[in-house]
Design a protein around this motif. Structure first.
Motif, PDB file in Angstrom:
ATOM      1  N   VAL A   5      -9.466  -0.381   6.351  1.00 22.72           N
ATOM      2  CA  VAL A   5      -8.899   0.570   5.560  1.00 22.72           C
ATOM      3  C   VAL A   5      -9.431   0.640   4.471  1.00 22.72           C
ATOM      4  O   VAL A   5      -9.108  -0.530   3.586  1.00 22.72           O
ATOM      5  CB  VAL A   5      -7.450   0.658   6.030  1.00 22.72           C
ATOM      6  N   SER A   6      -9.648   1.633   3.650  1.00 24.52           N
ATOM      7  CA  SER A   6     -10.182   1.717   2.256  1.00 24.52           C
ATOM      8  C   SER A   6      -9.773   3.003   1.953  1.00 24.52           C
ATOM      9  O   SER A   6      -9.702   3.985   2.485  1.00 24.52           O
ATOM     10  CB  SER A   6     -11.400   1.027   1.835  1.00 24.52           C
ATOM     11  N   LYS A   7      -9.415   2.964   0.308  1.00 25.25           N
ATOM     12  CA  LYS A   7      -9.111   4.224  -0.255  1.00 25.25           C
ATOM     13  C   LYS A   7     -10.274   5.320  -0.095  1.00 25.25           C
ATOM     14  O   LYS A   7      -9.971   6.592  -0.268  1.00 25.25           O
ATOM     15  CB  LYS A   7      -8.463   4.079  -1.460  1.00 25.25           C
ATOM     16  N   GLY A  63      -8.159  -3.191   3.022  1.00 25.07           N
ATOM     17  CA  GLY A  63      -7.854  -4.328   4.147  1.00 25.07           C
ATOM     18  C   GLY A  63      -8.305  -4.132   5.491  1.00 25.07           C
ATOM     19  O   GLY A  63      -8.603  -3.105   5.664  1.00 25.07           O
ATOM     20  N   LEU A  64      -7.867  -5.046   6.315  1.00 28.81           N
ATOM     21  CA  LEU A  64      -8.232  -4.951   7.558  1.00 28.81           C
ATOM     22  C   LEU A  64      -6.959  -4.755   8.489  1.00 28.81           C
ATOM     23  O   LEU A  64      -6.079  -5.515   8.049  1.00 28.81           O
ATOM     24  CB  LEU A  64      -9.178  -6.042   8.080  1.00 28.81           C
ATOM     25  N   GLU A  81       2.069   1.869   8.704  1.00 31.67           N
ATOM     26  CA  GLU A  81       3.071   2.062   7.610  1.00 31.67           C
ATOM     27  C   GLU A  81       3.335   0.855   6.947  1.00 31.67           C
ATOM     28  O   GLU A  81       3.241   1.207   5.641  1.00 31.67           O
ATOM     29  CB  GLU A  81       4.592   2.461   8.275  1.00 31.67           C
ATOM     30  N   GLU A  82       3.643   0.029   7.335  1.00 33.74           N
ATOM     31  CA  GLU A  82       3.941  -1.561   6.366  1.00 33.74           C
ATOM     32  C   GLU A  82       2.744  -1.806   5.529  1.00 33.74           C
ATOM     33  O   GLU A  82       2.748  -2.272   4.678  1.00 33.74           O
ATOM     34  CB  GLU A  82       4.470  -2.542   7.435  1.00 33.74           C
ATOM     35  N   GLU A  83       1.573  -1.716   6.063  1.00 37.34           N
ATOM     36  CA  GLU A  83       0.468  -2.340   5.515  1.00 37.34           C
ATOM     37  C   GLU A  83      -0.149  -1.623   4.434  1.00 37.34           C
ATOM     38  O   GLU A  83      -0.704  -1.689   3.368  1.00 37.34           O
ATOM     39  CB  GLU A  83      -0.758  -3.078   6.632  1.00 37.34           C
ATOM     40  N   PHE A  84      -0.206  -0.133   4.809  1.00 38.18           N
ATOM     41  CA  PHE A  84      -0.803   0.797   3.852  1.00 38.18           C
ATOM     42  C   PHE A  84       0.032   2.206   3.723  1.00 38.18           C
ATOM     43  O   PHE A  84      -0.819   2.772   2.867  1.00 38.18           O
ATOM     44  CB  PHE A  84      -2.182   1.133   4.479  1.00 38.18           C
ATOM     45  N   GLY A  85       1.130   2.108   4.035  1.00 39.52           N
ATOM     46  CA  GLY A  85       1.968   3.349   3.676  1.00 39.52           C
ATOM     47  C   GLY A  85       1.359   4.642   4.443  1.00 39.52           C
ATOM     48  O   GLY A  85       1.509   5.783   3.841  1.00 39.52           O
ATOM     49  N   LEU A  86       0.409   4.330   5.505  1.00 35.53           N
ATOM     50  CA  LEU A  86       0.263   5.641   6.208  1.00 35.53           C
ATOM     51  C   LEU A  86       1.195   5.882   7.552  1.00 35.53           C
ATOM     52  O   LEU A  86       1.317   5.153   7.978  1.00 35.53           O
ATOM     53  CB  LEU A  86      -1.474   5.325   6.787  1.00 35.53           C
ATOM     54  N   HIS A  87       1.315   7.207   7.415  1.00 34.25           N
ATOM     55  CA  HIS A  87       2.170   7.772   8.545  1.00 34.25           C
ATOM     56  C   HIS A  87       1.321   8.139   9.572  1.00 34.25           C
ATOM     57  O   HIS A  87       0.818   9.127   9.558  1.00 34.25           O
ATOM     58  CB  HIS A  87       3.285   8.902   8.014  1.00 34.25           C
TER      59      HIS A  87
END
Length: 136
Positions: A5-7, A63-64, A81-87
């Motif tokens: 996961v990257s921006k 991150g991975l 959600e917890e690691e990247f704030g992605l819903h």
């Protein structure tokens, strides 16, 4: 499986990586989080699959994310959600329809994928796909 996961990555790239390991499952991204065992309202669905994660992450960083086949669906959604704030919400293929897995969040990724695969063996007559969330 691991997902980087990257921006700079797009929603479509994450979805493709996920579906390569779980072809009968799909990830949908939303602007708002949902509660465990609850669905995500369609109005919060991010339609633009070319949207980069940096624009929607609540905790932007790279991150991975390690997803195991014996991981329950709810845990996968919570990790995003917890690691990247992605819903995210996991959907499962059922014939010609994608079902939100909120009711079956206790099933593992492997079990969900198998259910999706098995649904392809049945003949489904075409019906007009109605969004169940619009019903009262």
């Amino acid at each position: 499986m691991k997902i980087e996961v990257s921006k700079d990555k797009t929603i479509a790239e994450i979805q493709k990586e996920f579906s390569e390991s779980y072809p009968y499952l799909s990830l949908a991204f939303f602007t708002k989080q949902h509660e465990a065992y609850k669905g995500s309202p369609a109005k919060f669905l991010i339609q633009d699959r070319n949207q980069v994660l940096g624009n929607i992450e609540k905790k932007p960083h790279s991150g991975l994310l390690f997803l195991e086949e014996d991981m329950p669906t709810w845990q996968v959604e919570r990790l995003f959600e917890e690691e990247f704030g992605l819903h995210v919400q996991v959907f499962r293929k059922s014939g010609n329809t994608w079902l939100e897995t909120s009711v079956s969040d206790d099933l593992t990724l492997e079990e969900q994928n198998l259910k999706g695969q098995q649904s392809q063996r049945h003949h489904f007559d075409y019906t007009d796909p109605t969004d169940y969330r619009e019903q009262d």
